[in-house]
Design an enzyme around this catalytic site. Sequence first.
Site, PDB file in Angstrom:
ATOM      1  CB  ALA A   7      -0.944  -0.007   1.201  1.00  0.00           C
ATOM      2  CB  SER A   9       3.800   6.007  -3.962  1.00  0.00           C
ATOM      3  OG  SER A   9       4.161   6.812  -2.858  1.00  0.00           O
ATOM      4  CG  ASN A  97      12.113   0.531  -7.989  1.00  0.00           C
ATOM      5  OD1 ASN A  97      11.611   0.724  -9.092  1.00  0.00           O
ATOM      6  ND2 ASN A  97      11.963   1.383  -6.983  1.00  0.00           N
ATOM      7  CE  LYS A 179      11.301   1.773 -12.547  1.00  0.00           C
ATOM      8  NZ  LYS A 179       9.911   1.491 -12.116  1.00  0.00           N
ATOM      9  CG  ASN A 197      15.758  12.281  -9.616  1.00  0.00           C
ATOM     10  OD1 ASN A 197      16.113  11.940  -8.488  1.00  0.00           O
ATOM     11  ND2 ASN A 197      14.773  11.680 -10.245  1.00  0.00           N
ATOM     12  CB  SER A 251      12.136   5.243  -4.537  1.00  0.00           C
ATOM     13  OG  SER A 251      13.118   4.523  -5.253  1.00  0.00           O
ATOM     14  CD  GLU A 263      12.868  -0.919  -3.615  1.00  0.00           C
ATOM     15  OE1 GLU A 263      12.039  -1.831  -3.754  1.00  0.00           O
ATOM     16  OE2 GLU A 263      12.840   0.140  -4.273  1.00  0.00           O
TER      17      GLU A 263
END
Length: 298
Positions: A7, A9, A97, A179, A197, A251, A263
Amino acid sequence: MIGILGAGSLGRLWAALLPEDQAAFLPRPDADPAAPPLRYTFESLQGDEINVSRPWLGSAGDVTLLLVTTKAGDTLAALRHWLPRVPEPTPVVLFQNGLGSQQAVAKAWPMRPILAASTTEGANRPTPDHLIHAGTGDTWVGALTRPAESQTCSAVSRLSTTGLAIHTEEQILPRLWQKLVVNAGINPFTAILDCPNGDLLTQNFFLEHIDALCTEIAELMAAEGIERVAPAELRQRIETVARNTARNTSSMRGDILKGRTTEIDFINGYLVQLGQRLGIPTPVNQLLTDKVKQLSPQ
């Protein structure tokens, strides 16, 4: 029913855009089974705001499509809890990701229809109860296991009810690598430098390491049979995305700012592990992995 596991984004974005009576969340194992529906404000690309309310499913027996939008490090454990409760023919679409978690899921359940998705949709939560659709893009979905090959088109068709651009992808792994390249070239730098970024492009730390990073990634991609591409082209891809998302917070930077585990193990850390298996040195990926880990809780 389309079940959404995760749950955050991205999970909330899919829940808000899918037909209201077709989407519900799967709770954490330790959650209160009588918890009220998840409610939040959704701000569309046009700036319109709507109130979203989606229930928590007490049972997964009616789930006919499962979207997994957990963090990469949480995915395997979450599915170990829920998949025994989900009908075996139900397609499972992974939205994680990086790389590594997808292969682990496919290896654990090779006889289930496991698919992976790569998306460029952008969503963020400035407050816990406010979700902003920050940018639209494309989502590609492809099979990771043999049973998923016949399920891809139906999964894409159901996701297309969101109005987003959803595509089938026969070769999803190269798409996931595309990605991964961008994430590996933006996320750790923004986390280490604590900047949005676009600011990367003038930072000395980024400028000192980006060419060597792209050389490492290009060698890994060639050795894996993904794509033969010049390091300069990879740098161009990374910098183009950084410019196009100049004001965004990655993120990984967001995780650091909120004191959450990142991550990194599934992005630059994955590239380090792959390099070890292939005998390809990855000192820049190792440097970035180590620096991010020093900033985040373990």
